[in-house]
Design a protein around this motif. Structure first.
Motif, mmCIF file in Angstrom:
data_model
loop_
_atom_site.group_PDB
_atom_site.id
_atom_site.type_symbol
_atom_site.label_atom_id
_atom_site.label_comp_id
_atom_site.label_asym_id
_atom_site.label_seq_id
_atom_site.Cartn_x
_atom_site.Cartn_y
_atom_site.Cartn_z
ATOM 1 N N VAL A 156 0.842 -1.200 0.000
ATOM 2 C CA VAL A 156 0.000 0.000 0.000
ATOM 3 C C VAL A 156 0.879 1.253 0.000
ATOM 4 O O VAL A 156 0.629 2.199 -0.744
ATOM 5 C CB VAL A 156 -0.996 -0.006 1.185
ATOM 6 N N LEU A 157 1.929 1.251 0.799
ATOM 7 C CA LEU A 157 2.844 2.395 0.836
ATOM 8 C C LEU A 157 3.516 2.598 -0.528
ATOM 9 O O LEU A 157 3.559 3.719 -1.042
ATOM 10 C CB LEU A 157 3.895 2.212 1.927
ATOM 11 N N GLU A 158 4.016 1.516 -1.134
ATOM 12 C CA GLU A 158 4.684 1.628 -2.435
ATOM 13 C C GLU A 158 3.743 2.128 -3.526
ATOM 14 O O GLU A 158 4.142 2.892 -4.393
ATOM 15 C CB GLU A 158 5.241 0.264 -2.867
ATOM 16 N N GLU A 159 2.491 1.677 -3.481
ATOM 17 C CA GLU A 159 1.569 1.972 -4.577
ATOM 18 C C GLU A 159 0.725 3.226 -4.374
ATOM 19 O O GLU A 159 0.188 3.758 -5.352
ATOM 20 C CB GLU A 159 0.656 0.766 -4.824
ATOM 21 N N THR A 160 0.612 3.675 -3.128
ATOM 22 C CA THR A 160 -0.237 4.850 -2.884
ATOM 23 C C THR A 160 0.491 6.000 -2.199
ATOM 24 O O THR A 160 0.019 7.126 -2.232
ATOM 25 C CB THR A 160 -1.451 4.499 -1.997
#
Length: 164
Positions: A53-57
């Motif tokens: 989630v951190l990498e993608e958002t």
């Protein structure tokens, strides 16, 4: 012969909008998808959820709980295979910290080109991944259905449907 993909995915609904990524690879290319993905070696499910989630958002997952596991079996040509068995562990994200990034940092393996909140009413079979469609059903019923599905066909898009 089938390819098996296993991943964790977060469902974050805010003001009747679903947090999605713009997918830039795989069978959901050019569709809205849920933030999430595969585990790295030695990673726990929840660690993978938070990392993906951190990498993608660009936002950090602060609170979550697991909803269930579903698999989608559908035709997809990949390397030597003709079918994909996508096993998904779904989490409801209750709280995020930070702002959503409309564009993501590019690195090897990154298949998101950005994140955004899309109104639930704007998501459909023509522009959304199977995990997003499962999240839509969850948003309507308030109950997560752990029913898996087998599709006879699945259209892999060759052009962007993000604005359709």
């Amino acid at each position: 012969m089938e390819h098996t993909a296993f991943g964790v995915y977060g469902i974050m609904i805010k003001d009747q909008k679903l947090l999605v990524i713009k997918k830039n690879g795989g069978p959901y290319q050019y569709r809205y998808d849920l933030p999430g993905g595969s585990l790295e070696m030695g990673e726990l499910l929840e660690e993978a959820l938070c990392r993906e989630v951190l990498e993608e958002t660009g936002a950090k997952v602060a609170q979550w709980h697991q909803l269930g596991v579903v698999n989608f079996l559908y035709p997809w040509t990949y390397k030597e295979t003709t079918e994909n068995n996508h096993i998904c562990v779904f989490y409801k994200i209750d709280q995020l910290i930070g702002d959503i990034c409309e564009t993501t940092i590019d690195f090897e393996g990154q298949d998101s080109i950005g994140a955004l909140y899309v109104p639930l009413a704007d998501l459909n079979e023509k522009n959304a991944s199977l995990p997003v469609l499962k999240a839509l059903a969850y948003s309507k019923k308030g109950i997560f259905s752990a029913e898996s599905c087998r599709l006879k066909d699945w259209e892999v898009l060759s052009e962007s449907s993000f604005d359709k």
